[in-house]
Design a protein around this motif. Structure first.
Motif, short mmCIF file in Angstrom:
data_model
loop_
_atom_site.label_atom_id
_atom_site.label_comp_id
_atom_site.label_asym_id
_atom_site.label_seq_id
_atom_site.Cartn_x
_atom_site.Cartn_y
_atom_site.Cartn_z
N SER A 127 64.22 67.02 46.92
CA SER A 127 64.07 66.68 45.51
C SER A 127 64.04 65.17 45.31
CB SER A 127 65.20 67.30 44.69
OG SER A 127 66.45 66.69 44.96
N ASP A 131 61.10 63.06 43.42
CA ASP A 131 61.35 62.06 42.37
C ASP A 131 60.56 60.78 42.65
OD1 ASP A 131 62.98 63.59 40.81
OD2 ASP A 131 64.86 62.69 41.48
N ASN A 134 56.93 61.17 41.78
CA ASN A 134 56.74 61.22 40.34
C ASN A 134 57.12 59.93 39.63
OD1 ASN A 134 55.78 64.00 39.57
ND2 ASN A 134 57.55 64.58 40.81
N ALA A 136 60.02 58.34 39.52
CA ALA A 136 61.34 58.27 38.91
C ALA A 136 62.29 57.33 39.65
CB ALA A 136 61.96 59.67 38.84
N LYS A 199 70.04 56.85 41.47
CA LYS A 199 68.94 57.05 40.53
C LYS A 199 69.05 56.15 39.31
CE LYS A 199 66.27 60.60 38.18
NZ LYS A 199 66.14 62.04 37.85
#
Length: 225
Positions: A127, A131, A134, A136, A199
């Motif tokens: 995942s 991210d 995409n 992120a 993140k």
């Protein structure tokens, strides 16, 4: 050089067989091992089932080994191999274009090697890679994320020569009452650290996939290291 390697499974495997297994693993068909017997025990157990840490030695003297953790490779080389073998949901135009660019620019001819050393894309780590595609998280954040939870590296046998060089030395039973809880805790720790620190922390020099595409950044760019 002789290495001790371990393979977690729900059964004892005295002789690994080339060509068996799932073709959509991280590096395609191969025999996936670790140099940590504890990690092999975590991989071996299910929620309600025990497993086995199969133990081997492998003589690497005459083997060619692709170590994706060496400085000549970036995290994008690992990600590109993952893109060739795993199913990614590229549902946005950015992710789709990112996948195309990485496959074109960061392809590594990994199948010519006997063995591969590299990260393992468990659910959480997979995942994290999504991210990045995409937009992120940055490449720095992706690099850092791969060490969360201390999952370690895989040692993967992919050639006939490698399979002929491995020797079974025994096994240890992995009890789910001991090791399944540790496996789940490791994954939860990685996710928690990811959202708490990785993140949500931006640095001004961070490079995102949008910049890689816009500038057509290549593998030899020092900013990727």
């Amino acid at each position: 050089m002789v290495r001790n390697i371990f393979h977690g499974s729900d059964h004892i495997i005295e002789k690994p067989i080339l060509g068996q297994g799932k073709p959509y693993n991280d590096y395609g068909l191969g025999f996936y091992c670790t140099e940590s017997i504890d990690m092999a025990k975590e991989w071996a157990v299910g929620e309600n089932s025990n497993g086995f840490a199969n133990c081997y030695t492998i003589n690497c003297k005459a083997l060619s080994i692709l170590n994706l953790c060496n400085k000549e490779y970036s995290i994008l080389h690992w990600l590109t191999i993952l893109l060739e073998n795993r199913e990614f949901d590229t549902i946005t135009p950015l992710a789709f274009q990112a996948k195309e660019y990485l496959l074109e620019s960061f392809h590594t001819d990994y199948r010519k090697y006997d063995c591969i050393i590299g990260y393992r894309a468990d659910d959480s780590y997979f995942s994290f890679a999504q991210d990045f595609l995409n937009g992120a998280i940055s490449i720095r954040q992706l690099n850092r994320a791969m060490f969360l939870g201390k999952l370690g590296q895989q040692f993967v046998l992919i050639s006939k020569k490698a399979f002929e060089s491995v020797k079974f030395t025994g096994y240890e039973v992995a009890y789910n009452s001991d090791w399944y809880r540790r496996k789940v805790s490791r994954d939860k720790l990685a996710r928690r650290e990811y959202f708490d620190s990785t993140k949500n922390r931006f640095e001004k020099d961070d490079i995102y996939i949008t910049q890689i595409l816009r500038e057509e950044i290549k593998p030899d760019d020092p900013r990727l290291r």
